[in-house]
Design a protein around this motif. Structure first.
Motif, PDB file in Angstrom:
ATOM      1  N   GLN A 222      53.506 -11.354  -3.622  1.00  0.00           N
ATOM      2  CA  GLN A 222      54.869 -11.633  -3.153  1.00  0.00           C
ATOM      3  C   GLN A 222      54.813 -12.759  -2.126  1.00  0.00           C
ATOM      4  N   ASN A 223      55.657 -13.754  -2.297  1.00  0.00           N
ATOM      5  CA  ASN A 223      55.623 -14.891  -1.384  1.00  0.00           C
ATOM      6  C   ASN A 223      56.760 -15.854  -1.739  1.00  0.00           C
ATOM      7  N   VAL A 224      57.059 -16.779  -0.826  1.00  0.00           N
ATOM      8  CA  VAL A 224      57.943 -17.871  -1.216  1.00  0.00           C
ATOM      9  C   VAL A 224      57.041 -19.072  -1.477  1.00  0.00           C
ATOM     10  N   TYR A 225      56.903 -19.436  -2.741  1.00  0.00           N
ATOM     11  CA  TYR A 225      55.963 -20.492  -3.114  1.00  0.00           C
ATOM     12  C   TYR A 225      56.657 -21.848  -3.101  1.00  0.00           C
ATOM     13  N   LYS A 226      55.873 -22.838  -2.676  1.00  0.00           N
ATOM     14  CA  LYS A 226      56.364 -24.206  -2.645  1.00  0.00           C
ATOM     15  C   LYS A 226      55.951 -24.856  -3.968  1.00  0.00           C
ATOM     16  N   VAL A 227      56.892 -25.373  -4.715  1.00  0.00           N
ATOM     17  CA  VAL A 227      56.537 -26.062  -5.963  1.00  0.00           C
ATOM     18  C   VAL A 227      56.833 -27.546  -5.756  1.00  0.00           C
ATOM     19  N   GLY A 228      55.791 -28.358  -5.820  1.00  0.00           N
ATOM     20  CA  GLY A 228      55.960 -29.775  -5.518  1.00  0.00           C
ATOM     21  C   GLY A 228      56.190 -29.926  -4.015  1.00  0.00           C
ATOM     22  N   ASP A 229      56.681 -31.071  -3.637  1.00  0.00           N
ATOM     23  CA  ASP A 229      56.838 -31.368  -2.224  1.00  0.00           C
ATOM     24  C   ASP A 229      58.207 -30.886  -1.743  1.00  0.00           C
ATOM     25  N   ALA A 230      58.398 -29.564  -1.748  1.00  0.00           N
ATOM     26  CA  ALA A 230      59.708 -29.010  -1.407  1.00  0.00           C
ATOM     27  C   ALA A 230      60.055 -29.273   0.051  1.00  0.00           C
ATOM     28  N   LYS A 231      61.317 -29.620   0.271  1.00  0.00           N
ATOM     29  CA  LYS A 231      61.792 -29.919   1.632  1.00  0.00           C
ATOM     30  C   LYS A 231      62.920 -28.962   1.993  1.00  0.00           C
ATOM     31  N   GLU A 232      63.513 -29.199   3.152  1.00  0.00           N
ATOM     32  CA  GLU A 232      64.524 -28.252   3.635  1.00  0.00           C
ATOM     33  C   GLU A 232      65.799 -28.226   2.786  1.00  0.00           C
ATOM     34  N   ASN A 233      65.999 -29.253   1.966  1.00  0.00           N
ATOM     35  CA  ASN A 233      67.181 -29.227   1.109  1.00  0.00           C
ATOM     36  C   ASN A 233      66.882 -28.863  -0.343  1.00  0.00           C
ATOM     37  N   SER A 234      65.613 -28.592  -0.618  1.00  0.00           N
ATOM     38  CA  SER A 234      65.235 -28.291  -2.005  1.00  0.00           C
ATOM     39  C   SER A 234      65.798 -26.944  -2.437  1.00  0.00           C
ATOM     40  N   PRO A 235      66.067 -26.806  -3.729  1.00  0.00           N
ATOM     41  CA  PRO A 235      66.642 -25.551  -4.224  1.00  0.00           C
ATOM     42  C   PRO A 235      65.693 -24.366  -4.050  1.00  0.00           C
ATOM     43  N   LEU A 236      66.277 -23.191  -3.914  1.00  0.00           N
ATOM     44  CA  LEU A 236      65.531 -21.937  -3.777  1.00  0.00           C
ATOM     45  C   LEU A 236      65.872 -21.024  -4.949  1.00  0.00           C
TER      46      LEU A 236
ATOM     47  N   PRO B 107      61.241 -30.863  -6.719  1.00  0.00           N
ATOM     48  CA  PRO B 107      60.531 -29.989  -5.783  1.00  0.00           C
ATOM     49  C   PRO B 107      61.424 -28.805  -5.415  1.00  0.00           C
ATOM     50  N   SER B 108      60.836 -27.611  -5.391  1.00  0.00           N
ATOM     51  CA  SER B 108      61.650 -26.406  -5.208  1.00  0.00           C
ATOM     52  C   SER B 108      60.893 -25.338  -4.452  1.00  0.00           C
ATOM     53  N   TRP B 109      61.635 -24.354  -4.007  1.00  0.00           N
ATOM     54  CA  TRP B 109      61.060 -23.131  -3.439  1.00  0.00           C
ATOM     55  C   TRP B 109      61.230 -22.027  -4.463  1.00  0.00           C
ATOM     56  N   LEU B 110      60.149 -21.290  -4.693  1.00  0.00           N
ATOM     57  CA  LEU B 110      60.239 -20.190  -5.646  1.00  0.00           C
ATOM     58  C   LEU B 110      59.890 -18.883  -4.921  1.00  0.00           C
TER      59      LEU B 110
ATOM     60  N   GLY C  26      61.488 -14.845   5.642  1.00  0.00           N
ATOM     61  CA  GLY C  26      61.400 -15.959   6.574  1.00  0.00           C
ATOM     62  C   GLY C  26      61.697 -17.306   5.934  1.00  0.00           C
ATOM     63  N   VAL C  27      62.195 -17.287   4.692  1.00  0.00           N
ATOM     64  CA  VAL C  27      62.451 -18.542   3.985  1.00  0.00           C
ATOM     65  C   VAL C  27      63.490 -19.382   4.720  1.00  0.00           C
ATOM     66  N   GLU C  28      64.343 -18.712   5.494  1.00  0.00           N
ATOM     67  CA  GLU C  28      65.403 -19.447   6.192  1.00  0.00           C
ATOM     68  C   GLU C  28      64.858 -20.458   7.198  1.00  0.00           C
ATOM     69  N   LYS C  29      63.613 -20.231   7.614  1.00  0.00           N
ATOM     70  CA  LYS C  29      63.003 -21.194   8.538  1.00  0.00           C
ATOM     71  C   LYS C  29      62.656 -22.509   7.836  1.00  0.00           C
ATOM     72  N   ASN C  30      62.441 -22.404   6.503  1.00  0.00           N
ATOM     73  CA  ASN C  30      62.001 -23.589   5.754  1.00  0.00           C
ATOM     74  C   ASN C  30      63.147 -24.410   5.182  1.00  0.00           C
ATOM     75  N   ILE C  31      64.296 -23.771   5.010  1.00  0.00           N
ATOM     76  CA  ILE C  31      65.385 -24.477   4.340  1.00  0.00           C
ATOM     77  C   ILE C  31      66.612 -24.573   5.235  1.00  0.00           C
ATOM     78  N   LYS C  32      67.405 -25.572   4.941  1.00  0.00           N
ATOM     79  CA  LYS C  32      68.608 -25.788   5.743  1.00  0.00           C
ATOM     80  C   LYS C  32      69.837 -25.187   5.068  1.00  0.00           C
ATOM     81  N   HIS C  33      69.760 -25.058   3.733  1.00  0.00           N
ATOM     82  CA  HIS C  33      70.926 -24.544   3.005  1.00  0.00           C
ATOM     83  C   HIS C  33      70.822 -23.038   2.852  1.00  0.00           C
ATOM     84  N   LYS C  34      71.864 -22.433   2.315  1.00  0.00           N
ATOM     85  CA  LYS C  34      71.831 -20.992   2.037  1.00  0.00           C
ATOM     86  C   LYS C  34      72.332 -20.764   0.626  1.00  0.00           C
ATOM     87  N   GLU C  35      71.555 -21.270  -0.311  1.00  0.00           N
ATOM     88  CA  GLU C  35      71.923 -21.061  -1.708  1.00  0.00           C
ATOM     89  C   GLU C  35      70.724 -20.468  -2.438  1.00  0.00           C
TER      90      GLU C  35
END
Ligand code: B12
Ligand code: SF4
Lengths: 313, 446
Positions: free
Chosen positions: B324-338, B361-364, B396-405
């Motif tokens: 279980q984890n929030v994985y970074k796929v590619g160079d995901a940034k704070e605006n990348s989709p989750l 680039p995305s968060w999974l 804790g994914v909210e620390k990595n992203i700026k959006h809430k989608e």
């Protein structure tokens, strides 16, 4: 040290279930040992291969498959004849068009199609609903009545709608396909429920739920092996119904049967890959004890029939 | 014949010293009887005991290693007839046959095919495991030159030397003598000479006979000549004979502890038609063959066969799963989709693969659902709105992203309303149903 062949002492046997009538009737089941172990049992019938057709043009079937069927798929009657000419033991008509998310075809339209297809072929017919619990009970009741006397198998009866569908099969002298979800106990439970309502257990064909190679195949495989062991070694009558595997519907939606060569060069040729996907899934299911397969690609079905012939020796 | 726990106990030191990791000698004896322990674990066992118990304590099907080094593969040591009873342990080897007559370009192409055969499937790296060089009665020096071509062209890949002529094997084996090749095969006619080579070169040896009785006799004979690492070929080539022979061999070994057949099985699944060949090979994989030799290894064919092998050899009790984890796929940034999926390996790797394909680039977010697929987990009540909400909040994914989608799998679209309630301030977007529609979906948003 001399080898004594270690044999299993089986006490049970799979029921024989006949479909259709006349010289083209097909009987499935009858095995008295684990699949193809002729040194310790008898197999009066080979597994049969049903070719799948639908009551609507199969727009969501991948291109490889569409091409293999040619131009007949818009017309279920022609399509059924095409299957018969191409070596089908049985035709499986899936009334997909009745699904509310598809064409939402009426009960009358569906039963008319079923009757027309039944009249156009002399090999046996399976009539399958679209998988919509409520609509299937209505559609299959009407389709069963419209094909009365043809000794079809209708389904799939599931836990939520088995009563009406079984009643329709009984009233019109058809056999019944009963599907449960990848669980030995659920499969047995459904057969028990059916017999409790007076449905003859020797008229049931069990669908343990199929899955495609690479996508849960091992679950179906092991559930089937366990069903067969219970039927033969424990003489469990509720597990002695023949087994059908609905392969095509699972195989032809996975990426391996769809993605073109250019997209996944490391997977090799799509045409061969897709054909192998359905053929190997078929091999696995007959090895695990399938008595009947429902398949989509005519060449894969031919390959499966060749393999069955080789296995039956 | 197998000894019972009590019979084994009689031969143990009876000091209950616990060095074997079991509380008493008797407990250890029971484990030995159940084949769940090896006598090596008792440091004080007498030589006598080792001799008496050795036979009985050995696994019912001997483990054989093909090749040496990182690409070596082990087969055998299976303990059950049906995978649901426990599991199948050592996946069968797929080997491609290269004929001596294919020396040169044709051989090079096949070697290249093997070297580049590795695919990644559900997190496992799978490939063509071995190469079989077949002589077909041709001359020894030609055979040897192909062996050399293979050893040079596919370094480290285990080799099977196929010839009934001991002189041919001798000529070929010089190029792979230190790499634990498999020699195919000792027959009634050449057994002595083949056994001698196998012993000298520490190679494994296949015994090939026509039928199970002849195979039993030959296997005993070759074992008597001092070769321990054997594999068996009963001559079964038709699918029907394969299932029957292999079932009898496996049963005799496992249920009767019948030593002459307690070895892995080797077979040739070669056919003119490649799809037919793949179907026969598939039957070998399911029904107890440990080494399956193919005539060709096209990419589509290996994808199908390796997938089947993976299916059959996974542990039926434990679905393959990822952490279980929030994985970074590619160079995901704070605006990348989750996006969210379950921790069933198959679901995770399919989705991850498609996200990679999209080049977006995305968060999974991968939620622990005890290794169940999205729909199964949902049906089992393990992928519900409240559980997802709790996971997202605590991840804790909210620390990595700026959006809430949060993008959810299309098959569980029904969850979206409840999720918006449980995750106040979040926007829930329903993604496509099938992962292969993800690239189109993600690109359209980017
Ligand atoms: C194998 C299987 C099982 C296995 C479990 C396998 C596992 N590890 O999960 C077993 C036998 C244990 C099982 C059990 C059950 N199952 Co089950 N099972 C299946 C089966 C055949 C395949 C599942 C699978 O492996 N799919 C492959 C994976 C990769 O699919 P996936 O995770 O959904 O991912 C895909 C998409 O969702 C998408 N995706 C995934 N993540 C994401 C994320 C985003 C953002 C996006 C956009 C897309 C996306 O991409 C993937 C590929 O396209 C399916 C039927 C089928 N053919 O699909 C039924 C199925 C899922 N099971 C079902 C049911 C009902 C059950 C049970 C409740 C019934 C029972 N037998 O008791 C139990 C529940 C489990 C429990 N109580 O423990 C139903 C669910 C019905 C529903 N819609 O509610 C299904 C659909 C069968 C059916 N047609 O009725 N099952
Ligand atoms: S290590 Fe040997 S002597 Fe000690 S308890 Fe175990 S079996 Fe007995």
């Amino acid at each position: 040290m001399a080898l004594t062949i270690p044999k299993e002492a089986y006490s049970g046997k799979i029921f024989n279930v006949q479909l259709g009538s006349g010289t083209k009737a097909v009987t499935i089941g009858g095995a008295s040992a684990l699949p193809f172990l002729a040194f310790e049992g008898t197999f009066p019938n080979k597994p049969a291969v049903a070719f799948e057709i639908m009551d609507i043009a199969p727009s969501d079937w991948p291109e490889t498959l569409q091409k293999a069927i040619g131009g007949v798929s818009a017309n279920p009657v022609q399509w059924a004849k095409f299957c018969q000419q191409n070596g089908a033991d049985i035709v499986a008509l899936r009334l997909m068009g009745t699904h509310p998310d598809q064409k939402n075809k009426s009960v009358e339209e569906a039963s008319k199609t079923a009757a027309e297809v039944a009249a156009a072929i002399d090999i046996p017919l399976l009539i399958l609903g679209s998988g919509h619990v409520e609509k299937d009970s209505q559609v299959l009741q009407a389709a069963a009545a419209a094909t009365r006397g043809k000794n079809c198998a209708i389904g799939k009866a599931v836990e939520e709608n088995y009563k009406t569908i079984a009643a329709a099969a009984m009233a019109n002298d058809h056999k019944l396909i009963a599907m449960s979800q990848l669980d030995v106990n659920l499969a047995k439970q459904l057969n028990i429920l059916l017999t409790q309502m007076g449905f003859d257990k020797e008229r049931i064909i069990m669908d343990p739920m199929s899955s495609a190679l690479g996508y849960g195949l091992e679950y179906t495989y092991s559930v089937m092996e366990r069903i067969r062991l219970a039927a033969l070694l424990q003489n469990d009558a509720m597990m002695q119904t023949p087994v059908v595997c609905d392969i095509g519907a699972n195989v032809w939606k996975v990426k391996e049967t769809i993605a073109p060569d250019v997209e996944v060069p490391e997977w090799g040729s799509l045409a061969d890959r897709a054909l192998a996907w359905e053929s190997i899934t078929a091999s696995a299911m007959i090895t695990a004890g399938a008595d009947m397969l429902i398949m989509r690609h005519p060449s894969a079905a031919t390959k499966a029939k060749e393999m069955i012939a080789e296995l039956a020796g | 014949m197998a000894l019972s726990g009590v019979e084994i106990f009689k031969h143990l030191p009876k000091t209950n010293c616990k060095k074997c990791g079991h509380p008493t000698c008797l407990a250890f004896a029971m484990k030995l009887a159940a084949k769940q322990a090896s006598l090596d674990a008792c440091p004080d066992a007498s030589e006598d005991a080792k001799k008496i118990l050795g036979e009985s304590a050995a696994p019912p099907i001997r483990g054989i290693t093909l090749g040496a080094g990182p690409k070596a593969v082990k087969v055998g040591e299976e303990i059950c007839m049906f995978r649901h009873e426990k599991k199948f342990f050592n996946p069968n080897v797929f080997a491609v046959a290269i004929k001596a007559s294919e020396a040169g370009d044709a051989a090079s192409k096949k070697i290249e095919g093997v070297v580049t055969s590795e695919i990644d499937r559900v997190g496992q790296k799978l490939r063509v495991d071995a190469i079989a060089i077949t002589d077909e009665g041709g001359d020894a020096s030609k055979f040897a030159s192909v062996v050399k071509q293979v050893v040079d062209g596919a370094p480290g890949v285990p080799v099977i030397l196929v010839s009934k002529n001991p002189a041919t094997i001798e000529a070929g084996i010089v190029h792979c003598a230190d790499k634990k090749p498999l020699i195919y095969a000792a027959t009634a006619e050449n057994a002595e000479a083949m056994a001698k080579i196998a012993k000298e070169k520490k190679a494994s040896l296949a015994v090939a006979a026509d039928g199970l009785d002849a195979l039993t006799a030959l296997s005993e004979k070759v074992k008597g000549m001092g070769v321990d690492d054997l594999v068996l070929d009963s001559g079964a080539r038709k699918a029907k004979d394969m299932i029957e022979h292999f079932t009898i061999i496996r049963r005799a070994a496992i249920k009767k502890n019948f030593k002459p057949l307690g070895y892995p099985i080797v077979t040739f699944a070669t056919r003119d038609n490649s799809v037919s060949e793949s179907m026969v090979a598939a039957i070998g994989t399911m029904k107890y063959a440990s080494i399956i030799i193919l005539s060709s290894v096209e990419k589509w064919k290996m994808l199908a066969l390796l997938s089947l092998r993976q299916n059959i050899y996974t542990d039926p009790q434990v679905p393959m799963q990822v952490a279980q984890n929030v994985y970074k796929v590619g160079d995901a940034k704070e605006n990348s989709p989750l996006m969210i999926t379950t921790n069933f390996s198959l679901s995770y790797f399919i989705v991850r693969g498609e996200v990679e394909n999209s080049k977006v680039p995305s968060w999974l977010a991968v939620m622990d659902n005890e290794g169940l697929s999205v729909l199964t987990a949902w049906a089992a009540g393990k992928f519900t709105a409240s559980k997802i909400a709790q996971f997202i909040t605590e991840s804790g994914v909210e620390k990595n992203i700026k959006h809430k989608e949060l993008i959810i799998p299309g098959y569980v679209a029904v969850l979206s309303g409840a999720l918006e309630e449980k995750l106040p301030g979040w926007k829930i977007t329903v993604g496509p149903r099938e992962a292969n529609q993800l690239p189109t979906f993600l690109k359209a948003r980017a």
